[in-house]
Scaffold this motif. Structure first.
Motif, PDB file in Angstrom:
ATOM      1  N   UNK A 152       0.663  -1.169  -0.174  1.00 21.15           N
ATOM      2  CA  UNK A 152       0.101   0.018  -0.061  1.00 21.15           C
ATOM      3  C   UNK A 152       0.925   1.086  -0.138  1.00 21.15           C
ATOM      4  N   UNK A 153       0.501   2.153  -0.908  1.00 27.71           N
ATOM      5  CA  UNK A 153       1.146   3.466  -0.721  1.00 27.71           C
ATOM      6  C   UNK A 153       0.024   4.739  -0.791  1.00 27.71           C
ATOM      7  N   UNK A 154      -0.049   5.502   0.323  1.00 32.95           N
ATOM      8  CA  UNK A 154      -0.783   6.756   0.275  1.00 32.95           C
ATOM      9  C   UNK A 154      -0.178   8.015   0.242  1.00 32.95           C
ATOM     10  N   UNK A 155      -0.243   8.666  -1.146  1.00 32.26           N
ATOM     11  CA  UNK A 155       0.395  10.049  -1.074  1.00 32.26           C
ATOM     12  C   UNK A 155      -0.671  11.249  -1.193  1.00 32.26           C
ATOM     13  N   UNK A 156      -0.694  12.034   0.302  1.00 36.19           N
ATOM     14  CA  UNK A 156      -1.611  13.063   0.439  1.00 36.19           C
ATOM     15  C   UNK A 156      -0.960  14.562  -0.025  1.00 36.19           C
ATOM     16  N   UNK A 157      -1.585  15.288  -1.055  1.00 32.56           N
ATOM     17  CA  UNK A 157      -1.276  16.421  -1.435  1.00 32.56           C
ATOM     18  C   UNK A 157      -2.071  17.507  -0.759  1.00 32.56           C
ATOM     19  N   UNK A 158      -1.513  18.523   0.197  1.00 33.43           N
ATOM     20  CA  UNK A 158      -2.378  19.402   0.971  1.00 33.43           C
ATOM     21  C   UNK A 158      -2.307  20.447   0.359  1.00 33.43           C
ATOM     22  N   UNK A 159      -3.648  21.034   0.027  1.00 34.35           N
ATOM     23  CA  UNK A 159      -3.863  22.515  -0.469  1.00 34.35           C
ATOM     24  C   UNK A 159      -4.540  23.097   0.732  1.00 34.35           C
ATOM     25  N   UNK A 160      -4.621  24.647   0.660  1.00 34.46           N
ATOM     26  CA  UNK A 160      -5.497  25.501   1.543  1.00 34.46           C
ATOM     27  C   UNK A 160      -6.713  24.802   1.883  1.00 34.46           C
ATOM     28  N   UNK A 161      -7.585  24.413   0.921  1.00 33.02           N
ATOM     29  CA  UNK A 161      -8.894  24.202   1.096  1.00 33.02           C
ATOM     30  C   UNK A 161      -9.321  22.589   0.892  1.00 33.02           C
ATOM     31  N   UNK A 162      -8.363  21.784   0.447  1.00 33.66           N
ATOM     32  CA  UNK A 162      -8.762  20.252   0.297  1.00 33.66           C
ATOM     33  C   UNK A 162      -7.436  19.412   0.638  1.00 33.66           C
ATOM     34  N   UNK A 163      -7.792  18.210   0.406  1.00 35.18           N
ATOM     35  CA  UNK A 163      -6.581  17.265   0.346  1.00 35.18           C
ATOM     36  C   UNK A 163      -6.640  16.209  -0.838  1.00 35.18           C
ATOM     37  N   UNK A 164      -5.963  16.061  -1.714  1.00 36.91           N
ATOM     38  CA  UNK A 164      -5.824  15.186  -2.652  1.00 36.91           C
ATOM     39  C   UNK A 164      -5.066  13.993  -2.168  1.00 36.91           C
ATOM     40  N   UNK A 165      -5.479  12.760  -2.544  1.00 34.34           N
ATOM     41  CA  UNK A 165      -5.013  11.637  -1.989  1.00 34.34           C
ATOM     42  C   UNK A 165      -4.771  10.840  -3.349  1.00 34.34           C
ATOM     43  N   UNK A 166      -3.653  10.064  -3.351  1.00 30.10           N
ATOM     44  CA  UNK A 166      -3.298   9.198  -4.540  1.00 30.10           C
ATOM     45  C   UNK A 166      -2.927   7.903  -3.742  1.00 30.10           C
ATOM     46  N   UNK A 167      -3.761   6.908  -4.003  1.00 26.82           N
ATOM     47  CA  UNK A 167      -3.586   5.661  -3.130  1.00 26.82           C
ATOM     48  C   UNK A 167      -3.493   4.430  -3.992  1.00 26.82           C
ATOM     49  N   UNK A 168      -2.088   3.791  -3.836  1.00 27.73           N
ATOM     50  CA  UNK A 168      -1.883   2.810  -4.792  1.00 27.73           C
ATOM     51  C   UNK A 168      -2.001   1.256  -4.117  1.00 27.73           C
ATOM     52  N   UNK A 169      -2.469   0.202  -4.419  1.00 26.22           N
ATOM     53  CA  UNK A 169      -2.298  -0.846  -3.927  1.00 26.22           C
ATOM     54  C   UNK A 169      -1.835  -2.074  -4.830  1.00 26.22           C
ATOM     55  N   UNK A 170      -0.643  -2.535  -4.685  1.00 26.77           N
ATOM     56  CA  UNK A 170      -0.007  -3.280  -5.493  1.00 26.77           C
ATOM     57  C   UNK A 170       0.198  -4.863  -4.701  1.00 26.77           C
ATOM     58  N   UNK A 171      -0.597  -5.575  -5.610  1.00 22.42           N
ATOM     59  CA  UNK A 171      -0.904  -7.089  -5.258  1.00 22.42           C
ATOM     60  C   UNK A 171      -0.097  -7.927  -5.998  1.00 22.42           C
ATOM     61  N   UNK A 172       0.556  -8.927  -5.392  1.00 15.77           N
ATOM     62  CA  UNK A 172       1.370  -9.955  -5.962  1.00 15.77           C
ATOM     63  C   UNK A 172       0.643 -11.084  -6.496  1.00 15.77           C
TER      64      UNK A 172
END
Length: 432
Positions: free
Chosen positions: A30-50
């Motif tokens: 699992x990877x969760x990458x949060x990008x924080x703005x003044x009014x919102x949070x954008x999340x890029x979530x990746x699930x790598x299954x073997x």
């Protein structure tokens, strides 16, 4: 060495290049990458299954639907107010893995609105598939706000390149707490555009020729032998037991045959169960089998230790010579069979992938042959270790007669070693 052999095996089975997953074939990362703005949070979530969890994921229908379900495991608070993540985009690719089986990379893009434009403290956690083994990483980067309290860059390139020095102890970050406040944010690279989907699996190129079949069998033998050569497979314990219990070359062969039968049967049963049902968690089964194997070795060691103590007591009283030879011989054979069962009880993930790959490609019978060859290769290494130590004992034993005071303790030392190693194997299995 293991990865190299798996790549070669995959090339023979599929007619193309098979890339071994750097982590376990059972892992879900699992990877969760949060990008924080003044009014919102954008999340890029990746699930790598073997390979194995991908094969079992029969309920997967649509990437957006899965991302919507995935959002339920995301828990975030901003100054005591709950944040709700909405799906913006979803995509899935299935890169080919070992033995023609696909892996799966699910990418979900979310947005959550922040309650205010001032300073805010945010907590974020991800409990998706929390019991699955694998890599877990979270990063937080500010865009038009300053963020402190969490790493801003992914050390795995968003699960594309795992650091080799951390493969044996994968990163396990499931929650972060950070402070976002007005100010200059960190430089953030916009998320890249996801490429076109790769084929779900690599098919066989042409027919299964005799050359390809023989080559794959030989590679399976080598792979099984190299697997047994790795630490933690009981070679030292079995060899020491053979030497300490006055075992013969026939006893060493008995251990090897028992390992082959047990390991092959275990791989076939578990492989068929994994391919038939998605409710069976392969990593849990392997953990319990590892625990059973360790406990079995520990029990055998305890029985040996008790017998050695009693034998030493009888010897001191002058009643040990010629007493209970046949009975002791039977106990030794039973112990050897138990050692062989313990050595082959835990199916290796590599052998499981070989079998599941063959089943997926419609070559079940060939997969059974390869698993049998894998077990024979593993048994050959274990048998060779036993034969070597028995030969060394027979050759140098008479020269050590002058040190009888010390050699009399050999059965005690062997039994103690067996018991300690068994407890260690069981403890490692419990630790997961």
């Amino acid at each position: 060495m293991r990865v190299f052999l798996l790549v070669l095996f995959g090339m023979l089975l599929t007619g193309g290049v098979a890339q071994a997953h750097p982590l376990s074939n059972l892992s879900v990362n699992h990877y969760d990458g949060l990008r924080v703005f003044s009014d919102r949070i954008e999340l890029r979530s990746v699930v790598d299954s073997a390979e194995i969890p991908t094969l079992q994921d029969r309920e997967f229908v649509d990437a957006r639907k899965r991302c919507t379900e995935r959002a339920k495991s995301l828990d975030a608070m901003a100054d005591e107010q709950e944040l709700r993540f909405e799906v913006r985009d979803a995509d899935v690719v299935r890169p080919p893995g070992e033995a023609g089986l696909p892996t799966m990379r699910l990418t979900c893009e979310y947005t959550a609105l922040l309650p205010s434009r001032g300073e805010v403290e945010v907590t974020f956690s991800d409990s998706y598939l929390k019991d699955k083994p694998g890599w877990r990483e979270i990063t937080v980067a500010g865009v038009d706000v300053a963020v402190s309290g969490a790493p801003a860059e992914s050390i795995s390139n968003e699960l594309r390149a795992y650091p080799e020095d951390l493969l044996s102890s994968p990163l396990d970050v499931r929650a972060v707490r950070f402070l976002a406040q007005p100010g200059e944010g960190s430089a953030v690279t916009p998320p890249g555009v996801i490429g076109e989907a790769t084929k779900a699996a690599v098919g066989l190129v042409g027919d299964l020729t005799p050359v390809v079949g023989v080559g794959a069998v030989l590679l399976s033998l080598v792979l099984g032998a190299s697997h047994a050569a790795l630490p933690g497979h009981g070679k030292t314990v079995m060899a020491a037991y053979l030497a300490g219990s006055r075992g013969t070359r026939r006893d060493a062969l008995l251990v090897g045959a028992t390992v082959t039968i047990t390991h092959t049967a275990g791989v076939l049963v578990l492989g068929l169960l994994l391919s038939a049902s998605s409710a069976i968690a392969g990593e849990s089964v392997l953990r319990w089998l590892g625990l059973a194997s360790g406990l079995l070795v520990a029990v055998i060691g305890g029985v040996l230790l008790r017998s050695a103590v009693r034998a030493r007591g009888r010897s001191r009283r002058g009643h040990g010579h010629g007493h209970g030879h046949g009975h002791g011989h039977g106990h030794r054979r039973a112990g050897l069979v138990g050692m062989g069962v313990a050595g082959g009880l835990v199916p290796s993930p590599s052998a499981l992938v070989v079998l599941l790959g063959a089943i997926a490609l419609g070559r079940t019978w060939f997969g059974v042959v390869l698993v049998l060859a894998y077990g024979l290769g593993m048994a050959a290494t274990l048998t060779a270790a036993g034969l070597l130590l028995v030969s060394l004992r027979d050759r140098f034993g008479p020269r050590l007669a002058r040190f009888r005071r010390f050699t009399d303790f050999t059965p005690l030392g062997t039994a103690a070693l067996v018991m300690v190693v068994g407890v260690g194997l069981a403890t490692r299995a419990l630790a997961g």
